[in-house]
Design an enzyme around this catalytic site. Sequence first.
Site, PDB file in Angstrom:
ATOM      1  N   LYS A 206       0.827  -1.195   0.000  1.00 49.72           N
ATOM      2  CA  LYS A 206       0.000   0.000   0.000  1.00 49.72           C
ATOM      3  C   LYS A 206       0.869   1.256   0.000  1.00 49.72           C
ATOM      4  CE  LYS A 206      -3.514   1.664   2.940  1.00 49.72           C
ATOM      5  NZ  LYS A 206      -4.064   1.405   4.262  1.00 49.72           N
TER       6      LYS A 206
ATOM      7  N   LYS B 293       6.524   9.036  12.303  1.00 45.56           N
ATOM      8  CA  LYS B 293       7.699   8.346  12.800  1.00 45.56           C
ATOM      9  C   LYS B 293       8.953   8.946  12.191  1.00 45.56           C
ATOM     10  CE  LYS B 293       8.727   3.774  12.693  1.00 45.56           C
ATOM     11  NZ  LYS B 293       8.527   2.334  12.464  1.00 45.56           N
TER      12      LYS B 293
ATOM     13  N   LYS C 102      14.063   8.602   7.309  1.00 49.22           N
ATOM     14  CA  LYS C 102      14.878   9.301   6.321  1.00 49.22           C
ATOM     15  C   LYS C 102      14.011   9.860   5.197  1.00 49.22           C
ATOM     16  CE  LYS C 102      18.617   8.485   3.071  1.00 49.22           C
ATOM     17  NZ  LYS C 102      18.354   7.768   1.823  1.00 49.22           N
TER      18      LYS C 102
END
Length: 330
Positions: A116, A196, A199
Site C-alpha cells: 500500500k 515516525k 529518512k
Amino acid sequence: MHKKRFLTGDRPTGPLHLGHYFGSLQNRVNLQNEGCEGFVIIADYQVITDRLETESIEKNILELTRDYLSVGIDPAQSTIFVQSKIPQIPELTVLFSMLVTIPQLERNPTIKEEVKAMGLKDKMSLGMLSYPVSQAADILLFAPDFIPVGIDQAPHIELTREIASRFNRQFASVFKVPEIMLSPQSRLLGLDGFQKMSKSRGNAVFLSDAPDVIREKLKKATTDSEPEIYFDEEKRPVVSNLLTLFSLTSQRTVDDLVQEFRTVGFKTFKEALGESIIEFLQPIQARRHDLSDKAIKKVIIEGTEKARAEAELLMQKAREAMHMGYTGIF
Ligand code: TRP
C-alpha cells in the site's frame, strides 16, 4: 553455559538516525553487553523488493556498518554480515518456498502495508511477496534463540517459526524455533512531530549529523501554538515528542526537564535540546571518526566469512534431512 544468541538486521537503505538508535540499536548493544552473542544481517536483497535503484547499496552497506560500529556493536561479540554473500540463504529459501502457500504469504499484514505504502497493488513482485520466506532462511541458518525486532516484523517472525516447525515435522529436527523479542514500541516521532522519524520523510536526526546540522534542524523543528512547555501526549504530541527526545538524550526525566523549561519559550528549549543531542552523539561520532574504511571492510569481510561457515553447518543438515545432499553421487 551456552551463550544466548540473537539475530537481527536492517536493510542498507541509508544512514541510521535517532529513531533507529532508541528503537533498536541501543537494545542490541545492551544485549551484547549482557553477554549475548549477536548476528547482525545487512539485508541487501530486501532493499530491492520495492525499488530497483541499486547504485547506492554498496555505499550503504559500508555506512550501515560504520553506524553499527560507532554505536558500540562490537565485532568480537556480534557478527555483522551481508545477506547476498551467504549463498546458503537463497539455497534454503528455495527449499522453504515449498513449505508455504501463496495465500499464507498474501495474508501477511506487513507486506500488505508495504504494498500500500509503495502503491504497488498489482505490481507486486514475486520477490516482494516471498521475502519473508528468505527472511526465515536469514534467521534459521544461524539458530538464534531470539530475534529482537519491532512489531512490524512480528508476522515475519511468526512465519519463520511456522516454517521451522513444519520442516522439523516433515523431515527431521534441524532448526531451532526462535522467539521474537519485541523492542519497546518506539514513540519517537520525527522533528515534524507528526510521523515516525524516517529518512524518507526528511524529519530525522542522523547519528552522523554534524553539530551545526543538528542546530539547524532543531531551529526548524515543528512546535505548536501554546507557549508553555509540558508533557501531554494526547493534546500536545509535538512538544511531548521533543521532551521525550530530550529525556532520552540527556538521561533526565521529563518532569525534571519540564521544571526547568516550562516557561523559557520554544527558542531556548529547542536550543537546549539541540545541545543535548549533540552531546549525546559526541562519543558515537568520535568513534565514527576513528574508523577507517579499511577497518570497516575488514569487519564486513570477516563477519561474512564467519557467517558463511556457520550457515553451511545447518545447510548441510537441512540437505541431509531432505535426502538432497546426494553424497552418493557427489
Ligand atoms: N525485514 C527487516 C527490516 O526490514 C530486515 C531483516 C532481514 C531482518 N532479515 C532479518 C530482521 C532477519 C530480523 C531478522 O528491517
